[in-house]
Write a protein that holds these residues in place. Sequence first.
Motif, short mmCIF file in Angstrom:
data_model
loop_
_atom_site.label_atom_id
_atom_site.label_comp_id
_atom_site.label_asym_id
_atom_site.label_seq_id
_atom_site.Cartn_x
_atom_site.Cartn_y
_atom_site.Cartn_z
N PRO A 29 0.83 -1.20 0.00
CA PRO A 29 0.00 0.00 0.00
C PRO A 29 0.87 1.26 0.00
N SER A 30 0.38 2.28 -0.60
CA SER A 30 1.12 3.53 -0.74
C SER A 30 0.39 4.63 0.00
N ASN A 31 1.12 5.65 0.40
CA ASN A 31 0.52 6.79 1.08
C ASN A 31 0.05 7.85 0.11
N THR A 32 0.28 7.66 -1.18
CA THR A 32 -0.16 8.65 -2.16
C THR A 32 -1.60 8.38 -2.54
N PRO A 33 -2.41 9.43 -2.74
CA PRO A 33 -3.81 9.23 -3.07
C PRO A 33 -3.96 8.63 -4.46
N THR A 34 -4.93 7.77 -4.60
CA THR A 34 -5.24 7.21 -5.91
C THR A 34 -6.50 7.86 -6.42
N SER A 35 -6.75 7.72 -7.70
CA SER A 35 -7.95 8.31 -8.27
C SER A 35 -9.21 7.71 -7.65
N ALA A 36 -9.11 6.48 -7.10
CA ALA A 36 -10.28 5.88 -6.46
C ALA A 36 -10.58 6.58 -5.13
N GLN A 37 -9.55 7.10 -4.44
CA GLN A 37 -9.75 7.78 -3.16
C GLN A 37 -10.16 9.23 -3.34
N MET A 38 -9.70 9.86 -4.40
CA MET A 38 -9.96 11.27 -4.62
C MET A 38 -11.27 11.44 -5.40
N PRO A 39 -12.20 12.25 -4.89
CA PRO A 39 -13.44 12.48 -5.64
C PRO A 39 -13.15 13.27 -6.92
N ALA A 40 -14.05 13.21 -7.85
CA ALA A 40 -13.89 13.97 -9.10
C ALA A 40 -14.41 15.39 -8.89
N ALA A 41 -13.69 16.35 -9.42
CA ALA A 41 -14.14 17.75 -9.38
C ALA A 41 -15.08 17.97 -10.55
N LYS A 42 -16.21 18.59 -10.29
CA LYS A 42 -17.24 18.81 -11.32
C LYS A 42 -16.67 19.48 -12.57
N ASP A 43 -15.83 20.49 -12.37
CA ASP A 43 -15.27 21.23 -13.51
C ASP A 43 -13.84 20.81 -13.84
N GLY A 44 -13.34 19.77 -13.18
CA GLY A 44 -11.99 19.30 -13.44
C GLY A 44 -10.98 20.41 -13.24
N GLN A 45 -10.06 20.59 -14.20
CA GLN A 45 -9.08 21.67 -14.13
C GLN A 45 -9.43 22.80 -15.11
N ASN A 46 -10.72 22.92 -15.42
CA ASN A 46 -11.21 23.99 -16.28
C ASN A 46 -11.46 25.23 -15.41
N TYR A 47 -10.43 26.06 -15.23
CA TYR A 47 -10.52 27.22 -14.35
C TYR A 47 -11.39 28.32 -14.93
N LYS A 48 -11.66 28.31 -16.20
CA LYS A 48 -12.58 29.28 -16.82
C LYS A 48 -13.99 29.11 -16.25
N ALA A 49 -14.31 27.91 -15.75
CA ALA A 49 -15.62 27.67 -15.15
C ALA A 49 -15.84 28.56 -13.93
N CYS A 50 -14.77 29.10 -13.35
CA CYS A 50 -14.87 29.96 -12.17
C CYS A 50 -15.16 31.41 -12.51
N ASP A 51 -15.13 31.77 -13.80
CA ASP A 51 -15.33 33.17 -14.20
C ASP A 51 -16.64 33.75 -13.69
N ASP A 52 -17.69 32.91 -13.59
CA ASP A 52 -18.97 33.41 -13.09
C ASP A 52 -19.05 33.39 -11.57
N GLY A 53 -17.97 32.92 -10.92
CA GLY A 53 -17.91 32.92 -9.46
C GLY A 53 -18.35 31.63 -8.82
N VAL A 54 -18.83 30.66 -9.61
CA VAL A 54 -19.30 29.39 -9.07
C VAL A 54 -18.63 28.25 -9.83
N CYS A 55 -17.85 27.42 -9.08
CA CYS A 55 -17.18 26.29 -9.73
C CYS A 55 -16.69 25.30 -8.68
N GLU A 56 -16.35 24.10 -9.14
CA GLU A 56 -15.68 23.10 -8.32
C GLU A 56 -14.52 22.60 -9.16
#
Length: 146
Positions: A29-56
């Motif tokens: 076992p590893s101490n690094t997070p796996t994609s199974a442990q980390m939830p998905a962000a609704k907007d991923g790494q699309n930071y433009k989604a934050c332009d309207d002030g609401v994003c994840e």
Amino acid sequence: MITRGVAGLALLLTLVACSGPDETPASTPSNTPTSAQMPAAKDGQNYKACDDGVCEVLIRTKAALNLKGDKFTATVVGGTLKLTDSKGYISLSRNGSGASRTGGGSTGGAAGGIAGVSWSDQGGPLHIATLAYAEGDTVIVNFTTK
């Protein structure tokens, strides 16, 4: 007798051929997070989604964000999110403590042990940031601007 000896030798060679260094060791076992442990962000790494002030969004190490006209540089180290703008910075740790605002404006932590912070500058919008996940240099953060 010779037949049994040949059969025994064949069996021994088969057993030797089937074992050995080809076997893969059990994974540790590893101490690094796996994609199974980390939830998905609704907007991923699309930071433009934050332009309207609401994003994840998912932030790894560093990102540039625009929250309804307010520009921030997000930096993540040790599970702590730091949002820097021209007036100072907001810091938010994964355990909900350590929310702070330097420079002008005000800040407040979210109640109930939720890792969240809200802040506003005089005459500006109210920003709310809540951590959904924080580990190492990665966070998932929800932003709401009112």
